[in-house]
Design a protein around this motif. Structure first.
Motif, PDB file in Angstrom:
ATOM      1  N   HIS A   1     -16.195   7.914   0.279  1.00  0.00           N
ATOM      2  CA  HIS A   1     -15.510   6.910   1.102  1.00  0.00           C
ATOM      3  C   HIS A   1     -15.395   7.394   2.549  1.00  0.00           C
ATOM      4  O   HIS A   1     -15.588   6.619   3.495  1.00  0.00           O
ATOM      5  N   LEU A   2     -15.080   8.668   2.704  1.00  0.00           N
ATOM      6  CA  LEU A   2     -14.907   9.229   4.042  1.00  0.00           C
ATOM      7  C   LEU A   2     -16.219   9.207   4.815  1.00  0.00           C
ATOM      8  O   LEU A   2     -16.244   8.929   6.015  1.00  0.00           O
ATOM      9  N   ARG A   3     -17.325   9.480   4.135  1.00  0.00           N
ATOM     10  CA  ARG A   3     -18.633   9.451   4.802  1.00  0.00           C
ATOM     11  C   ARG A   3     -18.976   8.029   5.235  1.00  0.00           C
ATOM     12  O   ARG A   3     -19.484   7.802   6.342  1.00  0.00           O
ATOM     13  N   TYR A   4     -18.685   7.051   4.357  1.00  0.00           N
ATOM     14  CA  TYR A   4     -18.934   5.654   4.727  1.00  0.00           C
ATOM     15  C   TYR A   4     -18.087   5.259   5.927  1.00  0.00           C
ATOM     16  O   TYR A   4     -18.557   4.605   6.865  1.00  0.00           O
ATOM     17  N   PHE A   5     -16.817   5.656   5.896  1.00  0.00           N
ATOM     18  CA  PHE A   5     -15.921   5.361   7.021  1.00  0.00           C
ATOM     19  C   PHE A   5     -16.463   5.958   8.314  1.00  0.00           C
ATOM     20  O   PHE A   5     -16.461   5.303   9.365  1.00  0.00           O
ATOM     21  N   ARG A   6     -16.902   7.193   8.265  1.00  0.00           N
ATOM     22  CA  ARG A   6     -17.422   7.874   9.466  1.00  0.00           C
ATOM     23  C   ARG A   6     -18.601   7.111  10.059  1.00  0.00           C
ATOM     24  O   ARG A   6     -18.684   6.947  11.278  1.00  0.00           O
ATOM     25  N   GLU A   7     -19.489   6.635   9.232  1.00  0.00           N
ATOM     26  CA  GLU A   7     -20.650   5.899   9.732  1.00  0.00           C
ATOM     27  C   GLU A   7     -20.227   4.588  10.391  1.00  0.00           C
ATOM     28  O   GLU A   7     -20.750   4.223  11.449  1.00  0.00           O
TER      29      GLU A   7
ATOM     30  N   ILE B   1     -14.429   1.106   2.359  1.00  0.00           N
ATOM     31  CA  ILE B   1     -13.468   1.310   3.451  1.00  0.00           C
ATOM     32  C   ILE B   1     -12.066   0.909   3.003  1.00  0.00           C
ATOM     33  O   ILE B   1     -11.084   1.618   3.263  1.00  0.00           O
ATOM     34  N   ARG B   2     -11.953  -0.229   2.305  1.00  0.00           N
ATOM     35  CA  ARG B   2     -10.634  -0.672   1.838  1.00  0.00           C
ATOM     36  C   ARG B   2     -10.034   0.329   0.852  1.00  0.00           C
ATOM     37  O   ARG B   2      -8.832   0.597   0.879  1.00  0.00           O
ATOM     38  N   GLN B   3     -10.880   0.883  -0.011  1.00  0.00           N
ATOM     39  CA  GLN B   3     -10.387   1.870  -0.966  1.00  0.00           C
ATOM     40  C   GLN B   3      -9.891   3.127  -0.265  1.00  0.00           C
ATOM     41  O   GLN B   3      -8.882   3.720  -0.673  1.00  0.00           O
ATOM     42  N   LEU B   4     -10.590   3.530   0.811  1.00  0.00           N
ATOM     43  CA  LEU B   4     -10.133   4.689   1.577  1.00  0.00           C
ATOM     44  C   LEU B   4      -8.807   4.382   2.260  1.00  0.00           C
ATOM     45  O   LEU B   4      -7.894   5.217   2.272  1.00  0.00           O
ATOM     46  N   GLU B   5      -8.670   3.185   2.817  1.00  0.00           N
ATOM     47  CA  GLU B   5      -7.418   2.791   3.464  1.00  0.00           C
ATOM     48  C   GLU B   5      -6.273   2.763   2.455  1.00  0.00           C
ATOM     49  O   GLU B   5      -5.150   3.181   2.770  1.00  0.00           O
ATOM     50  N   ASP B   6      -6.561   2.298   1.240  1.00  0.00           N
ATOM     51  CA  ASP B   6      -5.536   2.290   0.198  1.00  0.00           C
ATOM     52  C   ASP B   6      -5.105   3.714  -0.152  1.00  0.00           C
ATOM     53  O   ASP B   6      -3.917   3.994  -0.363  1.00  0.00           O
ATOM     54  N   SER B   7      -6.080   4.635  -0.194  1.00  0.00           N
ATOM     55  CA  SER B   7      -5.767   6.028  -0.527  1.00  0.00           C
ATOM     56  C   SER B   7      -4.912   6.673   0.556  1.00  0.00           C
ATOM     57  O   SER B   7      -3.979   7.429   0.271  1.00  0.00           O
ATOM     58  N   LEU B   8      -5.220   6.359   1.814  1.00  0.00           N
ATOM     59  CA  LEU B   8      -4.512   6.972   2.935  1.00  0.00           C
ATOM     60  C   LEU B   8      -3.214   6.233   3.272  1.00  0.00           C
ATOM     61  O   LEU B   8      -2.338   6.786   3.950  1.00  0.00           O
ATOM     62  N   GLY B   9      -3.128   4.991   2.852  1.00  0.00           N
ATOM     63  CA  GLY B   9      -1.922   4.219   3.146  1.00  0.00           C
ATOM     64  C   GLY B   9      -1.828   3.741   4.571  1.00  0.00           C
ATOM     65  O   GLY B   9      -0.735   3.403   5.046  1.00  0.00           O
ATOM     66  N   GLU B  10      -2.960   3.697   5.262  1.00  0.00           N
ATOM     67  CA  GLU B  10      -2.974   3.277   6.667  1.00  0.00           C
ATOM     68  C   GLU B  10      -4.237   2.450   6.937  1.00  0.00           C
ATOM     69  O   GLU B  10      -5.308   2.765   6.409  1.00  0.00           O
ATOM     70  N   PRO B  11      -4.150   1.395   7.751  1.00  0.00           N
ATOM     71  CA  PRO B  11      -5.368   0.694   8.185  1.00  0.00           C
ATOM     72  C   PRO B  11      -6.144   1.576   9.160  1.00  0.00           C
ATOM     73  O   PRO B  11      -5.545   2.209  10.028  1.00  0.00           O
ATOM     74  N   LEU B  12      -7.453   1.631   8.994  1.00  0.00           N
ATOM     75  CA  LEU B  12      -8.279   2.500   9.839  1.00  0.00           C
ATOM     76  C   LEU B  12      -8.981   1.730  10.956  1.00  0.00           C
ATOM     77  O   LEU B  12      -9.398   2.333  11.948  1.00  0.00           O
ATOM     78  N   PHE B  13      -9.107   0.422  10.781  1.00  0.00           N
ATOM     79  CA  PHE B  13      -9.758  -0.407  11.795  1.00  0.00           C
ATOM     80  C   PHE B  13      -8.909  -1.643  12.072  1.00  0.00           C
ATOM     81  O   PHE B  13      -8.163  -2.113  11.217  1.00  0.00           O
ATOM     82  N   SER B  14      -9.060  -2.144  13.296  1.00  0.00           N
ATOM     83  CA  SER B  14      -8.535  -3.465  13.635  1.00  0.00           C
ATOM     84  C   SER B  14      -9.687  -4.270  14.214  1.00  0.00           C
ATOM     85  O   SER B  14     -10.619  -3.695  14.795  1.00  0.00           O
TER      86      SER B  14
END
Length: 293
Positions: free
Chosen positions: A8-14, A39-52
């Protein structure tokens, strides 16, 4: 306790690097919907939105900026692991992104950065531009600090702090001339050419105000919106030049230029603008502390 999924983190980075979900999906050979799910699964894991979303573009939130910094560190560490095992060498590096107004003294910038110059563990990224452009990048978490000679007022919804680093005097400098009579300010500017910052500069605004009050219309030889260019013109010695002495520090030290007159009514202030973050950049905090001491 939730664990981090590095896929998930690698996908987010790209996606963060591309700034576009479709382009990132194409580059990684996955469907856009699958990438969006990751990306949504990563945001759920971190508890924060990563993009707007802004104007159909993906912009990193503060949490996204922090996550990208960690992602870069994690994947750089993976590369270092391979490098260490294969070649027996490694390096741990941090990143510092600095924006500075194009009109800002290069000498001041160098002095501000001096404590970290030469650090082998630091990747330094320097950008210049208008204050508006740089503040937009700061708000988008693409810069760690903005250096400016204009104060940035903090309003109710502002997400930054503006720190005063230094205040420098402003002078008229020029070449050394033999047997010259004592310079009279501002009277002699009615007959002596002068090189000035452009009308957009607050130094120019203050200078014009002082001369207007004295009833003096100066002979303007050049108007320049870049301090580095103004410094080069000052070195030519064809006219007096209005600058903070820090801009021509080396020329004054070497005797290529001298101060003809210091203008007490005018000063140049230098500021560092930093975003309000839960986890401030420690290198930026160090530089501000040293710069304002």
């Amino acid at each position: 306790m939730k664990t981090l999924n590095y896929h998930h983190l690698r996908y987010f980075r790209e996606v963060a690097l591309e700034g576009n979900l479709t382009k990132a999906a194409h580059r990684m050979h996955v469907s856009q919907s699958a990438l969006s799910t990751q990306i949504r699964q990563l945001e759920d894991s971190l508890g924060e939105p990563l993009f707007s979303r802004e104007h159909k573009s993906l912009v990193l939130t503060e949490a996204g900026r922090v996550a990208l910094d960690y992602a870069e560190t994690i994947f750089r560490a993976g590369s270092e692991l391979m490098q260490t095992l294969q070649h027996g060498s490694t390096s741990r590096r941090q990143m510092l992104r600095i924006g500075s107004m194009s009109t800002l003294s290069r000498n001041f910038q160098k002095d501000f950065l001096r404590p970290v110059l030469g650090r082998e563990d630091l990747d330094l990224v320097l950008r210049s531009g208008s204050l508006r452009e740089l503040m937009e990048d700061l708000s988008a978490h693409q810069l760690d600090v903005v250096l400016t000679n204009l104060p940035v007022k903090r309003e109710g919804s502002s997400t930054w702090h503006c720190h005063l680093l230094a205040e420098q005097p402003v002078s008229l400098v020029g070449s050394k001339q033999r047997n010259r009579r004592k310079f009279r300010f501002p009277e002699d500017l009615a007959s002596m050419p002068v090189q000035l910052p452009s009308l957009e500069s607050h130094l120019r605004v203050e200078f014009d105000r002082v001369l207007d009050l004295a009833g003096i219309r100066p002979l303007i030889a050049a108007e320049v919106d870049d301090m580095a260019m103004l410094r080069l013109l000052a070195r030519e010695g064809h006219a007096l030049t209005l600058v903070p002495p820090v801009v021509v520090h080396d020329e004054l030290k070497q005797g290529l230029l001298i101060e003809w007159c210091r203008i007490p009514e005018i000063s140049e202030k230098f500021y560092a603008v930093v975003p309000v973050r839960k986890k401030p950049n420690p290198i930026v905090q160090l530089l501000i502390k040293l710069g304002s001491s």
